[in-house]
Scaffold this motif. Structure first.
Motif, mmCIF file in Angstrom:
data_model
loop_
_atom_site.group_PDB
_atom_site.id
_atom_site.type_symbol
_atom_site.label_atom_id
_atom_site.label_comp_id
_atom_site.label_asym_id
_atom_site.label_seq_id
_atom_site.Cartn_x
_atom_site.Cartn_y
_atom_site.Cartn_z
ATOM 1 N N LEU A 241 5.544 38.297 -16.947
ATOM 2 C CA LEU A 241 5.173 36.976 -17.430
ATOM 3 C C LEU A 241 5.859 36.653 -18.751
ATOM 4 C CD1 LEU A 241 3.264 34.475 -17.209
ATOM 5 C CD2 LEU A 241 1.696 35.772 -18.652
ATOM 6 N N ILE A 242 5.796 37.577 -19.689
ATOM 7 C CA ILE A 242 6.337 37.323 -21.021
ATOM 8 C C ILE A 242 7.851 37.251 -21.009
ATOM 9 C CG2 ILE A 242 6.513 38.231 -23.370
ATOM 10 C CD1 ILE A 242 3.817 36.988 -22.597
ATOM 11 N N PHE A 243 8.475 38.115 -20.221
ATOM 12 C CA PHE A 243 9.932 38.204 -20.300
ATOM 13 C C PHE A 243 10.657 37.451 -19.198
ATOM 14 C CE2 PHE A 243 8.203 41.847 -22.563
ATOM 15 C CZ PHE A 243 8.790 41.648 -23.799
ATOM 16 N N GLN A 244 9.952 37.027 -18.183
ATOM 17 C CA GLN A 244 10.600 36.276 -17.112
ATOM 18 C C GLN A 244 9.934 34.931 -16.858
ATOM 19 O OE1 GLN A 244 10.841 38.750 -13.575
ATOM 20 N NE2 GLN A 244 11.181 40.572 -14.808
ATOM 21 N N GLY A 245 8.708 34.754 -17.336
ATOM 22 C CA GLY A 245 7.956 33.545 -17.040
ATOM 23 C C GLY A 245 7.240 33.677 -15.711
ATOM 24 N N GLY A 246 6.289 32.795 -15.463
ATOM 25 C CA GLY A 246 5.563 32.844 -14.199
ATOM 26 C C GLY A 246 4.096 32.535 -14.370
ATOM 27 N N ASN A 247 3.326 32.966 -13.389
ATOM 28 C CA ASN A 247 1.911 32.626 -13.311
ATOM 29 C C ASN A 247 1.040 33.720 -13.891
ATOM 30 O OD1 ASN A 247 -0.605 31.551 -12.489
ATOM 31 N ND2 ASN A 247 -0.487 32.692 -10.568
ATOM 32 N N ALA A 248 0.138 33.323 -14.787
ATOM 33 C CA ALA A 248 -0.798 34.277 -15.396
ATOM 34 C C ALA A 248 -2.212 34.095 -14.859
ATOM 35 C CB ALA A 248 -0.795 34.102 -16.908
ATOM 36 N N GLY A 249 -2.341 33.346 -13.783
ATOM 37 C CA GLY A 249 -3.665 33.018 -13.276
ATOM 38 C C GLY A 249 -3.989 31.570 -13.558
ATOM 39 N N HIS A 250 -2.965 30.757 -13.521
ATOM 40 C CA HIS A 250 -3.013 29.341 -13.911
ATOM 41 C C HIS A 250 -4.067 28.552 -13.134
ATOM 42 C CE1 HIS A 250 -1.186 25.244 -14.400
ATOM 43 N NE2 HIS A 250 -0.789 25.732 -15.573
ATOM 44 N N GLY A 251 -4.052 28.668 -11.805
ATOM 45 C CA GLY A 251 -4.990 27.901 -10.989
ATOM 46 C C GLY A 251 -6.437 28.309 -11.206
ATOM 47 N N THR A 252 -6.667 29.600 -11.374
ATOM 48 C CA THR A 252 -8.024 30.102 -11.622
ATOM 49 C C THR A 252 -8.539 29.609 -12.966
ATOM 50 O OG1 THR A 252 -7.565 32.074 -10.300
ATOM 51 C CG2 THR A 252 -9.415 32.196 -11.829
ATOM 52 N N HIS A 253 -7.655 29.598 -13.969
ATOM 53 C CA HIS A 253 -8.031 29.094 -15.285
ATOM 54 C C HIS A 253 -8.414 27.623 -15.205
ATOM 55 C CE1 HIS A 253 -7.652 28.060 -19.582
ATOM 56 N NE2 HIS A 253 -7.835 29.354 -19.825
ATOM 57 N N CYS A 254 -7.647 26.857 -14.450
ATOM 58 C CA CYS A 254 -7.969 25.433 -14.268
ATOM 59 C C CYS A 254 -9.305 25.255 -13.552
ATOM 60 C CB CYS A 254 -6.860 24.749 -13.472
ATOM 61 S SG CYS A 254 -5.292 24.593 -14.364
ATOM 62 N N ALA A 255 -9.526 26.044 -12.503
ATOM 63 C CA ALA A 255 -10.755 25.909 -11.714
ATOM 64 C C ALA A 255 -12.002 26.163 -12.548
ATOM 65 C CB ALA A 255 -10.708 26.862 -10.522
ATOM 66 N N GLY A 256 -11.929 27.104 -13.475
ATOM 67 C CA GLY A 256 -13.100 27.465 -14.272
ATOM 68 C C GLY A 256 -13.632 26.327 -15.107
ATOM 69 N N ASN A 257 -12.740 25.577 -15.737
ATOM 70 C CA ASN A 257 -13.204 24.492 -16.588
ATOM 71 C C ASN A 257 -13.605 23.263 -15.794
ATOM 72 O OD1 ASN A 257 -13.317 25.335 -19.348
ATOM 73 N ND2 ASN A 257 -11.106 25.606 -19.264
ATOM 74 N N ILE A 258 -13.287 23.235 -14.516
ATOM 75 C CA ILE A 258 -13.801 22.178 -13.650
ATOM 76 C C ILE A 258 -15.202 22.523 -13.173
ATOM 77 C CG2 ILE A 258 -13.514 20.964 -11.451
ATOM 78 C CD1 ILE A 258 -10.475 21.465 -11.762
ATOM 79 N N ALA A 259 -15.358 23.742 -12.623
ATOM 80 C CA ALA A 259 -16.614 24.006 -11.904
ATOM 81 C C ALA A 259 -17.045 25.462 -11.903
ATOM 82 C CB ALA A 259 -16.488 23.511 -10.459
ATOM 83 N N ALA A 260 -16.803 26.205 -12.974
ATOM 84 C CA ALA A 260 -17.463 27.509 -13.067
ATOM 85 C C ALA A 260 -18.971 27.269 -13.043
ATOM 86 C CB ALA A 260 -17.053 28.240 -14.345
ATOM 87 N N ARG A 261 -19.689 28.128 -12.368
ATOM 88 C CA ARG A 261 -21.124 27.937 -12.164
ATOM 89 C C ARG A 261 -21.894 28.093 -13.476
ATOM 90 N NH1 ARG A 261 -23.968 25.616 -7.862
ATOM 91 N NH2 ARG A 261 -26.168 26.087 -8.228
ATOM 92 N N ALA A 262 -22.776 27.183 -13.759
ATOM 93 C CA ALA A 262 -23.587 27.238 -14.975
ATOM 94 C C ALA A 262 -24.916 27.938 -14.722
ATOM 95 C CB ALA A 262 -23.848 25.829 -15.500
ATOM 96 N N TYR A 263 -25.465 28.510 -15.782
ATOM 97 C CA TYR A 263 -26.803 29.113 -15.765
ATOM 98 C C TYR A 263 -26.958 30.147 -14.649
ATOM 99 C CZ TYR A 263 -27.878 25.129 -18.790
ATOM 100 O OH TYR A 263 -27.871 24.192 -19.806
#
Length: 465
Positions: free
Chosen positions: A217-239
């Motif tokens: 990731l650091i030396f070539q670029g790419g995905n670090a879990g981009h979609g999962t990170h986006c999904a969490g701030n939309i609808a990670a389960r509360a409480y």
């Protein structure tokens, strides 16, 4: 003009792959399309794979100049917007290249059955989510009388989603008309066992968010879990006694993978993902991807525009990242010769999102535009879910290299979640009413004065009043 588009590939194009749009019925060209392994995208639109022969190229050239053809364009590359990684990285490459820490995760775990009911308890990592505090999210739920309707679906069109993640698994969309693991297309939608979405990179039913190992990731670029990170701030389960919360923690996430572990995808795969999401019931499309610059007069942009129009025509909102500039510096999408797309397209159903830090300053990487960027949202050092059941606001912090989860990619999910929350409380609202509600409830800030349509930042509490 169209013929030139066929024969002269741009540096962004994938050799031999084209998107072709017919003016009308394609029955007369059935044999031609079959010989080229044509993949249907939208009505009368196909992805074609041209053999590397002069005869085949001439055949396409002739078609492109035929009155039966509306256009032919390159199947261009799209990607996640790059993060700002310190250039002095090569010095540590030798130190880490053989480290056992830098092992890529496994791909495609089986899709787990959803828990019968979520656990109950406070979200122990909510304190790390400054964006939720800034939007007074818990007050917003009470004010609006909703934490999200499970019938509202947000499609995360991205690198996939870790559908096994403890804070996402309960909120994954489940195809109600598909029987898992019977190898039958039960609902007749053309996709076998599509339980939580589809992978348009591997063409399978496991849209898992495969990430690069940190060294790559650091030396070539790419995905670090981009979609999962986006999904969490939309609808990670509360409480649920785990992790964090999303803006709309009771809505569902549909996983659409069209970007690979390298962070790269194609126009055709994006179109397929958009069409699948719309056809299978998504109400909001969250799009943290695009190009770092597109000539608005380039004829090779019609196909993606048609896909977004398809979403708009089906009353689906398209939330898009405004772009992360060039070499870490944002630019004006209004005036730049190559604004970021699809956020800068003029479809009414697009909400283009800039990135803000905790002090209401525009991220130095974030694009802006008085006419083409609609609103700002939290997008600097954003804490969220990442693959393998983890949480983070930092991608990498070793050997003097620190890379945070920064970007208009991170800001976009906040707006997608806000749209889902508003729709949950106002189920008859159409895309225009949702968009107007979000923009009209924003809080004016100096950083976005004359730099966005609303002139302000997302305010979920105001939205839900």
């Amino acid at each position: 003009m169209l013929g030139a588009a066929v024969l002269c590939l741009s540096h962004q194009a994938l050799a031999k792959e084209y998107i072709i749009k017919f003016n009308g019925d394609t029955k007369a060209h059935a044999a031609f399309l079959e010989n080229l392994n044509a993949t249907p995208l939208l009505k009368n639109m196909y992805l074609i794979d041209i053999p590397d022969t002069e005869a085949a190229s001439m055949q396409v050239y002739n078609l492109a100049n035929s009155p039966e053809i509306e256009y032919v364009e390159n199947n261009k590359n799209l990607s996640i917007f790059p993060m700002n990684i310190d250039a002095a990285k090569a010095a540590v490459a030798e130190l880490v290249s053989d480290s056992p820490e830098f092992v890529a995760p496994a791909d495609n775990p089986p899709i787990p059955n959803p828990p019968k009911r979520p656990e109950i308890g406070r979200d122990p990592l909510l304190q790390h989510q400054w964006g939720m505090r800034d939007n007074q999210i818990q007050k917003a739920w009470k004010q609006g009388g909703s934490m999200g309707d499970p019938n509202v679906v947000v499609a995360v069109i991205d690198t996939g989603v870790d559908y096994t993640h403890e804070d996402l698994v309960y909120n994954m969309w489940r195809n109600p008309n598909e029987i898992p693991d019977n190898n039958i297309d039960d609902d007749g939608n053309g996709f076998v066992d599509d339980i939580v979405g589809w992978d348009f990179v591997s063409d399978d039913n496991l849209p898992y968010d495969l990430s690069m190992n940190p060294f790559q990731l650091i030396f070539q670029g790419g995905n670090a879990g981009h979609g999962t990170h986006c999904a969490g701030n939309i609808a990670a389960r509360a409480y649920n006694g785990k992790g964090i919360t999303g803006v709309a923690p009771h809505v569902k996430i549909m996983a659409m993978r069209f970007l690979s572990e390298t962070g790269q995808g194609t126009t055709a795969a994006a179109i397929q993902a958009i069409k699948y999401a719309v056809d299978n019931g998504a109400h909001i499309l969250s799009n943290s991807w695009g190009s770092q610059g597109d000539d608005p007069n380039d004829p090779n942009t019609q196909a993606l525009k048609e896909a977004i129009q398809y979403a708009q025509d089906h009353n689906v909102l398209f939330v898009a990242a405004a772009g992360n500039g060039r070499q870490g510096a944002g630019y004006d999408n209004d005036s730049d010769s190559k604004p970021a797309y699809p956020a800068s397209y003029d479809h009414g159903a697009i909400i283009s999102v800039a990135a803000l830090d905790e002090n209401d300053s525009l991220g130095k990487f974030s694009n802006w535009g008085k006419n083409t960027v609609d609103i700002g949202a939290p997008g600097v050092k954003i804490y969220s879910t990442v693959p393998q059941g983890k949480y983070a606001d930092t991608v990498f912090d070793k050997f003097g290299i620190t890379v945070n989860w920064d970007g208009t990619s991170m800001a976009t999910p906040f707006v997608s979640g806000a749209a889902a929350l508003y729709l949950s409380a106002n189920p008859s609202a159409n895309w225009l009413e949702i968009k107007n509600a979000i923009l009209n409830s924003s809080t004016p800030i100096p950083a976005l004065s004359n730099k966005s349509v609303s002139g302000g930042k997302l305010n979920v509490l105001n939205l839900m009043r």
